[in-house]
Enzyme design. Structure first.
Site, PDB file in Angstrom:
ATOM      1  N   GLY A 152       2.663  -1.164   4.541  1.00 22.50           N
ATOM      2  CA  GLY A 152       2.819   0.268   4.002  1.00 22.50           C
ATOM      3  C   GLY A 152       4.177   0.958   3.596  1.00 22.50           C
ATOM      4  O   GLY A 152       4.930   0.385   2.555  1.00 22.50           O
ATOM      5  N   GLY A 153       4.761   1.371   4.711  1.00 22.85           N
ATOM      6  CA  GLY A 153       6.239   1.899   4.396  1.00 22.85           C
ATOM      7  C   GLY A 153       7.243   1.021   3.803  1.00 22.85           C
ATOM      8  O   GLY A 153       8.055   1.591   2.985  1.00 22.85           O
ATOM      9  N   GLY A 211       2.243   2.169  10.759  1.00 23.48           N
ATOM     10  CA  GLY A 211       3.129   3.314  10.513  1.00 23.48           C
ATOM     11  C   GLY A 211       3.799   3.609  12.013  1.00 23.48           C
ATOM     12  O   GLY A 211       4.557   4.666  11.965  1.00 23.48           O
ATOM     13  N   ASN A 248       0.788  -1.159   0.070  1.00 28.28           N
ATOM     14  CA  ASN A 248       0.162  -0.097   0.114  1.00 28.28           C
ATOM     15  C   ASN A 248       0.948   1.304  -0.243  1.00 28.28           C
ATOM     16  O   ASN A 248       1.671   1.652   1.003  1.00 28.28           O
ATOM     17  CB  ASN A 248      -0.728   0.086   1.140  1.00 28.28           C
ATOM     18  CG  ASN A 248      -1.865   1.240   1.253  1.00 28.28           C
ATOM     19  OD1 ASN A 248      -1.726   1.785   0.579  1.00 28.28           O
ATOM     20  ND2 ASN A 248      -2.018   1.362   2.573  1.00 28.28           N
ATOM     21  N   TRP A 249       0.897   1.857  -1.302  1.00 32.84           N
ATOM     22  CA  TRP A 249       1.957   3.154  -1.406  1.00 32.84           C
ATOM     23  C   TRP A 249       1.506   4.305  -0.654  1.00 32.84           C
ATOM     24  O   TRP A 249       1.878   5.162  -0.362  1.00 32.84           O
ATOM     25  CB  TRP A 249       1.943   3.455  -2.885  1.00 32.84           C
ATOM     26  CG  TRP A 249       2.914   2.404  -3.549  1.00 32.84           C
ATOM     27  CD1 TRP A 249       3.138   1.074  -3.238  1.00 32.84           C
ATOM     28  CD2 TRP A 249       3.173   2.403  -4.945  1.00 32.84           C
ATOM     29  NE1 TRP A 249       3.804   0.517  -4.247  1.00 32.84           N
ATOM     30  CE2 TRP A 249       3.838   1.154  -5.352  1.00 32.84           C
ATOM     31  CE3 TRP A 249       3.120   3.509  -5.965  1.00 32.84           C
ATOM     32  CZ2 TRP A 249       4.157   0.885  -6.631  1.00 32.84           C
ATOM     33  CZ3 TRP A 249       3.577   3.316  -7.063  1.00 32.84           C
ATOM     34  CH2 TRP A 249       4.131   2.096  -7.659  1.00 32.84           C
TER      35      TRP A 249
HETATM   36  C1  PEP Z   1      -0.878  -0.015   5.859  1.00 31.01           C
HETATM   37  O1  PEP Z   1      -0.727   1.365   5.359  1.00 31.01           O
HETATM   38  O2  PEP Z   1      -1.575  -0.747   5.619  1.00 31.01           O
HETATM   39  C2  PEP Z   1       0.405  -0.226   6.859  1.00 31.01           C
HETATM   40  C3  PEP Z   1       0.483  -1.504   7.486  1.00 31.01           C
HETATM   41  O3  PEP Z   1       1.396   0.516   6.943  1.00 31.01           O
HETATM   42  P1  PEP Z   1       2.684   0.244   7.797  1.00 31.01           P
HETATM   43  O4  PEP Z   1       3.340  -0.863   7.031  1.00 31.01           O
HETATM   44  O5  PEP Z   1       3.544   1.411   7.158  1.00 31.01           O
HETATM   45  O6  PEP Z   1       2.506   0.060   9.179  1.00 31.01           O
END
Ligand code: PEP
Length: 257
Positions: free
Chosen positions: A241-242, A180, A9-10
């Site tokens: 995400g990241g 995040g 998920n960008w």
């Molecule tokens: C997300 O955006 O779904 C997510 C899990 O972000 P991160 O991996 O950055 O915690």
């Protein structure tokens, strides 16, 4: 055998050029693991901002282990909804998936379970597979309410769907306190919730459907912790995400099954 998924998920990141660079680097790395993806039934899903969707159709052509989707869709079919993008428009780019109910949508855009239910329904009607997100905030976990919260999110949004529709849904368990933050759920915490969700699907539908549903974990999943998380029997991959913005890290995650 249910699919193993590495979903990136960008969020609201990557210009057009940056996105092309990221996908190109990822494809180069992934080309060395085609057999691994095949043997382990791994699918890599990319969820860029809308502006990249048309390009992905071209970039991912002939890549059987890759697919892509949007991070959100409108609950409406079409019409005077300035700024919105419909499920049918997303599908027309060649996308096959859409994230529904990410906690950032729930938090910043006040998306309720009722709206999310409508979004999931319109996505399915237009040929998109929803990645439906659920998960508790920290205060809820501290009070021991995480199971009740996740159950109500799923019951209110998707458990009244027909079997044929529920079979197409991927569930993402994303404890909000882990998204995040750099704080990851322990493999045991993830497993406990994933097993609970699978059991709910079995109770509301059937064991067969429960066993075929991919349930992925999201929340500070990275190249260092993916292997342990994915080794849990009910964790079928990650929504990342990241770490999905760094080709090498996301590639490592995609080979952590
Ligand atoms: C997300 O955006 O779904 C997510 C899990 O972000 P991160 O991996 O950055 O915690």
């Amino acid at each position: 055998m249910r699919k193993k998924l590495a979903a990136g998920n960008w969020k609201m990141n990557q210009s057009l050029d940056e996105g092309i660079g990221l996908v190109s680097n990822l494809l180069e790395l992934a080309a060395t693991k085609t057999e691994y993806y095949q043997n382990n039934n791994v699918q890599i899903l990319l969820f860029p901002p809308f502006i990249h969707l048309v390009l992905l159709e071209t970039l991912l052509e002939g890549q059987p282990h890759f697919a892509y989707g949007a991070q959100n869709c409108s609950w409406a079919d079409k019409g005077a909804y300035t700024g919105e993008v419909s499920a049918s428009m997303i599908h027309s780019t060649g996308a096959g998936y859409v994230i529904i109910g990410h906690s950032e949508r729930r938090q910043y855009f006040s998306e309720s379970n009722r709206i999310l239910s409508e979004k999931a329904q319109i996505a399915l009607k237009n040929g998109l597979q929803p990645v439906f997100c659920c998960g508790e905030v920290l205060a809820e976990r501290e009070k021991g309410e995480q199971f009740a919260i996740v159950e109500s999110q799923l019951s209110e949004a998707i458990f009244h769907f027909e079997e044929e529709d529920i079979k197409k849904i991927i569930i993402a368990y994303e404890p909000v306190w882990a998204i995040g933050t750099g704080v990851t759920a322990s493999p045991e915490q993830a497993q406990e919730m994933h097993a609970f969700i699978r059991n709910l699907i079995a109770k509301n539908f059937s064991t067969e459907i429960a066993n075929e549903t991919s349930i992925i974990y999201g929340g500070s999943c990275n190249a260092a912790n993916a292997k342990l998380l994915f080794s849990m029997p009910d964790v079928d991959g990650g929504l990342v995400g990241g770490a999905s913005l760094i080709a090498e890290d996301f590639f490592t995650i995609s080979t952590s099954f």
